[in-house]
Write a protein that holds these residues in place. Structure first.
Motif, PDB file in Angstrom:
ATOM      1  N   LEU A 317      48.735  52.885  36.672  1.00  0.00           N
ATOM      2  CA  LEU A 317      47.540  53.363  37.723  1.00  0.00           C
ATOM      3  C   LEU A 317      48.229  53.828  38.918  1.00  0.00           C
ATOM      4  O   LEU A 317      47.408  54.884  39.557  1.00  0.00           O
ATOM      5  N   ARG A 318      49.171  53.478  39.461  1.00  0.00           N
ATOM      6  CA  ARG A 318      49.703  54.078  40.730  1.00  0.00           C
ATOM      7  C   ARG A 318      50.039  55.395  40.553  1.00  0.00           C
ATOM      8  O   ARG A 318      50.089  56.138  41.478  1.00  0.00           O
ATOM      9  N   GLY A 319      50.528  55.769  39.047  1.00  0.00           N
ATOM     10  CA  GLY A 319      50.860  57.016  38.754  1.00  0.00           C
ATOM     11  C   GLY A 319      49.846  58.029  39.125  1.00  0.00           C
ATOM     12  O   GLY A 319      50.065  59.402  38.987  1.00  0.00           O
ATOM     13  N   LEU A 320      48.777  57.485  38.953  1.00  0.00           N
ATOM     14  CA  LEU A 320      47.589  58.592  39.032  1.00  0.00           C
ATOM     15  C   LEU A 320      46.883  58.564  40.218  1.00  0.00           C
ATOM     16  O   LEU A 320      46.001  59.248  40.386  1.00  0.00           O
ATOM     17  N   ASP A 321      47.689  58.067  41.453  1.00  0.00           N
ATOM     18  CA  ASP A 321      47.057  58.242  42.663  1.00  0.00           C
ATOM     19  C   ASP A 321      46.712  59.755  43.245  1.00  0.00           C
ATOM     20  O   ASP A 321      45.551  59.581  43.985  1.00  0.00           O
ATOM     21  N   SER A 322      47.441  60.448  42.689  1.00  0.00           N
ATOM     22  CA  SER A 322      47.196  61.807  43.432  1.00  0.00           C
ATOM     23  C   SER A 322      45.902  62.408  43.140  1.00  0.00           C
ATOM     24  O   SER A 322      45.316  63.245  43.616  1.00  0.00           O
ATOM     25  N   VAL A 323      45.134  62.107  41.815  1.00  0.00           N
ATOM     26  CA  VAL A 323      43.998  62.473  41.295  1.00  0.00           C
ATOM     27  C   VAL A 323      43.212  61.523  41.127  1.00  0.00           C
ATOM     28  O   VAL A 323      42.003  61.744  40.698  1.00  0.00           O
ATOM     29  N   GLY A 324      43.439  59.984  41.215  1.00  0.00           N
ATOM     30  CA  GLY A 324      42.745  58.975  40.935  1.00  0.00           C
ATOM     31  C   GLY A 324      41.439  58.845  41.460  1.00  0.00           C
ATOM     32  O   GLY A 324      41.242  59.231  42.539  1.00  0.00           O
ATOM     33  N   PRO A 325      40.527  57.756  40.866  1.00  0.00           N
ATOM     34  CA  PRO A 325      39.317  57.745  41.520  1.00  0.00           C
ATOM     35  C   PRO A 325      39.097  56.460  42.589  1.00  0.00           C
ATOM     36  O   PRO A 325      38.409  56.137  43.348  1.00  0.00           O
ATOM     37  N   GLY A 326      40.258  55.729  42.612  1.00  0.00           N
ATOM     38  CA  GLY A 326      40.546  54.324  43.454  1.00  0.00           C
ATOM     39  C   GLY A 326      40.333  53.173  42.352  1.00  0.00           C
ATOM     40  O   GLY A 326      39.133  52.922  42.273  1.00  0.00           O
ATOM     41  N   PHE A 327      41.473  52.785  41.784  1.00  0.00           N
ATOM     42  CA  PHE A 327      41.363  51.535  41.116  1.00  0.00           C
ATOM     43  C   PHE A 327      41.638  50.486  42.102  1.00  0.00           C
ATOM     44  O   PHE A 327      42.559  50.387  42.895  1.00  0.00           O
ATOM     45  N   ASP A 328      40.670  49.491  41.920  1.00  0.00           N
ATOM     46  CA  ASP A 328      41.067  47.994  42.286  1.00  0.00           C
ATOM     47  C   ASP A 328      41.561  46.845  41.435  1.00  0.00           C
ATOM     48  O   ASP A 328      41.080  46.791  40.172  1.00  0.00           O
ATOM     49  N   VAL A 329      42.900  46.515  41.789  1.00  0.00           N
ATOM     50  CA  VAL A 329      43.440  45.554  40.941  1.00  0.00           C
ATOM     51  C   VAL A 329      43.520  44.087  41.672  1.00  0.00           C
ATOM     52  O   VAL A 329      44.080  44.183  42.875  1.00  0.00           O
ATOM     53  N   ILE A 330      42.525  43.116  41.059  1.00  0.00           N
ATOM     54  CA  ILE A 330      42.267  41.880  41.811  1.00  0.00           C
ATOM     55  C   ILE A 330      43.043  40.810  40.946  1.00  0.00           C
ATOM     56  O   ILE A 330      42.863  40.569  39.890  1.00  0.00           O
ATOM     57  N   VAL A 331      44.130  40.238  41.675  1.00  0.00           N
ATOM     58  CA  VAL A 331      44.809  39.406  41.150  1.00  0.00           C
ATOM     59  C   VAL A 331      44.359  37.931  41.489  1.00  0.00           C
ATOM     60  O   VAL A 331      44.500  37.562  42.865  1.00  0.00           O
ATOM     61  N   ASP A 332      43.762  36.994  40.579  1.00  0.00           N
ATOM     62  CA  ASP A 332      43.413  35.600  41.110  1.00  0.00           C
ATOM     63  C   ASP A 332      43.329  34.734  39.863  1.00  0.00           C
ATOM     64  O   ASP A 332      42.795  35.173  38.780  1.00  0.00           O
ATOM     65  N   ARG A 333      43.564  33.199  40.040  1.00  0.00           N
ATOM     66  CA  ARG A 333      43.504  32.297  39.375  1.00  0.00           C
ATOM     67  C   ARG A 333      42.526  31.391  39.665  1.00  0.00           C
ATOM     68  O   ARG A 333      42.490  30.069  38.903  1.00  0.00           O
ATOM     69  N   ASP A 334      41.992  31.481  40.507  1.00  0.00           N
ATOM     70  CA  ASP A 334      40.837  30.351  41.006  1.00  0.00           C
ATOM     71  C   ASP A 334      41.696  29.133  41.599  1.00  0.00           C
ATOM     72  O   ASP A 334      41.847  28.881  42.778  1.00  0.00           O
ATOM     73  N   SER A 335      42.399  28.443  40.614  1.00  0.00           N
ATOM     74  CA  SER A 335      42.955  27.273  41.125  1.00  0.00           C
ATOM     75  C   SER A 335      44.074  27.222  40.160  1.00  0.00           C
ATOM     76  O   SER A 335      44.277  27.915  39.253  1.00  0.00           O
ATOM     77  N   ASP A 336      44.883  26.015  40.186  1.00  0.00           N
ATOM     78  CA  ASP A 336      45.902  25.706  39.196  1.00  0.00           C
ATOM     79  C   ASP A 336      45.070  24.546  38.109  1.00  0.00           C
ATOM     80  O   ASP A 336      46.192  24.020  37.456  1.00  0.00           O
ATOM     81  N   ALA A 337      44.044  24.549  37.772  1.00  0.00           N
ATOM     82  CA  ALA A 337      43.125  23.797  37.073  1.00  0.00           C
ATOM     83  C   ALA A 337      43.108  24.431  35.775  1.00  0.00           C
ATOM     84  O   ALA A 337      42.346  24.367  34.816  1.00  0.00           O
ATOM     85  N   GLY A 338      44.302  25.081  35.081  1.00  0.00           N
ATOM     86  CA  GLY A 338      44.413  25.483  33.760  1.00  0.00           C
ATOM     87  C   GLY A 338      43.382  26.251  33.236  1.00  0.00           C
ATOM     88  O   GLY A 338      43.154  27.289  33.797  1.00  0.00           O
ATOM     89  N   ILE A 339      43.118  26.191  31.856  1.00  0.00           N
ATOM     90  CA  ILE A 339      42.071  27.134  31.425  1.00  0.00           C
ATOM     91  C   ILE A 339      40.934  27.184  31.975  1.00  0.00           C
ATOM     92  O   ILE A 339      40.157  28.397  32.036  1.00  0.00           O
ATOM     93  N   THR A 340      40.342  26.188  32.489  1.00  0.00           N
ATOM     94  CA  THR A 340      39.145  25.896  33.060  1.00  0.00           C
ATOM     95  C   THR A 340      38.976  26.793  34.334  1.00  0.00           C
ATOM     96  O   THR A 340      37.961  27.607  34.612  1.00  0.00           O
ATOM     97  N   ALA A 341      39.965  27.160  34.974  1.00  0.00           N
ATOM     98  CA  ALA A 341      40.368  27.610  36.379  1.00  0.00           C
ATOM     99  C   ALA A 341      40.252  29.369  35.939  1.00  0.00           C
ATOM    100  O   ALA A 341      39.730  30.108  36.548  1.00  0.00           O
TER     101      ALA A 341
END
Length: 585
Positions: A317-341
């Protein structure tokens, strides 16, 4: 020489430089989680762990707006933030002097569960670490979930400590001190008419459910992405969707990546600090900071968003920046509470507008047999835990279908040389729904053939297989490094998955009306072949994906691809997406 105040200051300055002055220390947000009363929607509280925080004046910005200092409680390398009910989700970062921290995503959605500490975990009969006093109950939909959870908590002497309201799921802390007492109470809770299922969490205090990597020789990925026409796809997007062509409008897409964190001290991510969205066309990354550039989250996120030519990873997606629409990449796991998290974070991300979720994780039931007849010994969970996880995942996908039918989840097939689609043994890849795409892994063969030849790539020995796998993608990639030099090679279906996620995001940016079913059709119609032809009969250890069908080759019964497995073609998928948009006009 006489000692003057000036010479003392000069000596002190030299000492600070040699020791590393605080001003030179990177400012990083390492943790952001709900704290205090997790059920309080009126005045939610968030706790931050920060590295490099000085005593000087601090500004905390949410979506570019500075927060009132009265909302912030400061302690050494810790911040406590209280928000008002009207605050919306958005990127949060710190500013102190000229320094800017990594931006993290602060969600105002209400799903959050807590993880057990090391002394709240015990080993069960299967030799798997299990939470002693924390379980989650899925309440039947005709009941008010929170009210019923509190009633059950009062009845059994428990406390409600977490929640996933859209799934009517609530986390309880039970009044027990060992697994035997827990299991007895779980049986009683499960017999309640209002309880659909009880989720028992099995995880170490800091263990993730991320796919374990398969071994790989150094530099194994140099030609891997050529098997998926990675650069051809970037070139097509840049050329066909450039400002010179005004016939196709692109649209921003938000992607949720279920991972812990990303190392912003690597050259791959160093320019994502502070306010990323000052440029509307660029890709943005929101994540907690990691200490190790070789971490799983850094590598997965890097396949989507790493800077180019910095010596480490290369983000599609970074390679598309020159013409891209603006991608948001949100990295999150809530907590370390396994599958439920993982599910809690996924619900929050979808409610915050994510169209895509990248799940580079999965588990097997204890006793799972691989294609060689050997028992799988990694990422295994007991039967009681798998039953609860299956119910939780079912609730999640039912909710997606009902409330968010345009959302796609991309899941790794797994690296146990087993079967991805056997629901009694593998989660979550065994679920059959239009909204779940399952990705296997391949590697470059030694054959000197054209890229579209079925022999150009071969399946990785470790990749899980079978008819439930939708498509394969390259499994090996260089990780990020702090020095900007080529990192170690990482291999596994964890890294095949974000290639498909990034491609689907690009396809959605071209035509945001595409449904999950339509996206799968385009993905399969554009796919190149891999493997041998087996007349549609699943053959142990040989059928990597569902076979290519005549309907996916213009109903040409004589097409040579028929019956072969499917290999990702990023270029052709984008081309077909543009063509389908043009035909729809």
């Amino acid at each position: 020489m006489a000692v003057t105040p000036f010479t003392r200051l000069a000596a002190l300055a030299a000492l600070l430089v040699s020791a590393g002055a605080p001003a030179d220390t990177p400012l990083r947000i390492e943790q952001l989680q709900r704290c205090g009363d997790l059920l309080d929607a009126d005045a939610p509280t968030f706790c931050l762990a920060v590295a490099g925080l000085e005593e000087a004046e601090l500004t905390l910005l949410l979506d570019g707006v500075a927060l009132d200092p009265a909302q912030i409680e400061r302690k050494p390398q810790r911040l406590r933030l209280t928000l008002d009910p009207a605050t919306r989700s958005g990127p949060l970062w710190l500013a102190q002097g000229e320094r800017r921290s990594n931006p993290v995503w602060l969600t105002r959605q209400g799903s959050h569960v807590i993880a057990a500490s090391s002394d709240e975990i015990a080993e069960n009969m299967d030799g798997v670490s299990s939470y002693v006093d924390l379980v989650s109950v899925i309440i039947e939909e005709e009941h008010d979930g929170l009210e019923e959870a509190r009633r059950l908590a009062d009845k059994y002497g428990a406390t409600v400590v977490g929640q996933i309201p859209p799934l009517n799921t609530y986390q309880l802390r039970l009044p027990v001190s060992d697994l035997e007492a827990r299991d007895a109470l779980v049986l009683r809770l499960g017999s309640e008419l209002s309880v659909d299922a009880v989720v028992v969490e099995e995880s170490n205090a800091e263990e993730s459910f991320l796919e374990q990597e398969a071994s790989a020789p150094p530099d194994a990925h140099d030609q891997e992405w050529a098997a998926n026409r990675f650069l051809d796809a970037v070139n097509f997007y840049q050329r066909r969707l450039s400002r010179e062509h005004d016939d196709v409008d692109t649209h921003p897409v938000r992607i949720g990546v279920i991972e812990r964190n990303v190392d912003f001290d690597t050259p791959d991510f160093a320019d994502y600090l502070g306010d990323c969205r000052v440029d509307a066309t660029r890709t943005c990354v929101y994540a907690k900071d990691a200490a190790d550039p070789a971490g799983h989250g850094t590598t997965v996120a890097g396949i989507l968003a790493a800077a180019w030519n910095e010596g480490g990873n290369t983000g599609f997606l970074r390679g598309l920046d020159s013409v891209g629409p603006g991608f948001d990449v949100i990295v999150d796991r809530d907590s370390d509470a396994g599958i439920t998290a993982n599910i809690a974070a996924s619900v929050n991300l979808v409610e915050d507008g994510a169209r895509l979720l990248n799940w580079s994780w999965g588990i097997h039931r204890v006793g799972t047999i691989d294609i060689n007849g050997e028992e799988v010994d990694s990422l295994v969970r007991s039967g009681i835990a798998m039953d609860g996880y299956e119910e939780l995942l079912e609730e999640f996908f039912l909710w997606l279908r009902r409330e968010h039918p345009d959302v796609v989840v991309v899941n790794s097939a797994g690296n146990a040389s087993s079967f991805s689609g056997r629901d009694e043994y593998r989660l979550p890849s065994s679920f059959v729904t239009d909204q779940l795409f399952v990705v296997g892994g391949h590697e470059r063969s030694e054959e000197d053939v054209a890229v579209d030849d079925a022999r150009y790539a071969v399946k990785r020995d470790a990749s899980n297989i079978d008819m439930r796998v939708d498509i394969t993608a390259a499994a090996c990639v260089h990780g990020s490094t702090a020095e900007g030099e080529p990192g170690d090679t990482h291999c596994g279906t964890s890294y095949s998955t974000p290639l498909v996620t990034g491609l689907l995001a690009a396809m959605m940016s071209i035509d945001p009306t595409l449904t999950p079913a339509q996206l799968r059709i385009l993905l399969r119609r554009s796919a190149m072949p891999i493997g041998e032809e087996f007349d549609f009969e699943p053959t142990d250890a040989d059928d990597l994906t569902a076979p290519i069908l005549p309907s996916e080759r213009a109903h040409d019964l004589e097409h040579p691809d028929i019956g072969l497995s499917a290999r990702l073609d990023m270029y052709k998928a984008l081309d077909l997406t543009v063509q389908s948009l043009e035909r729809a006009r």
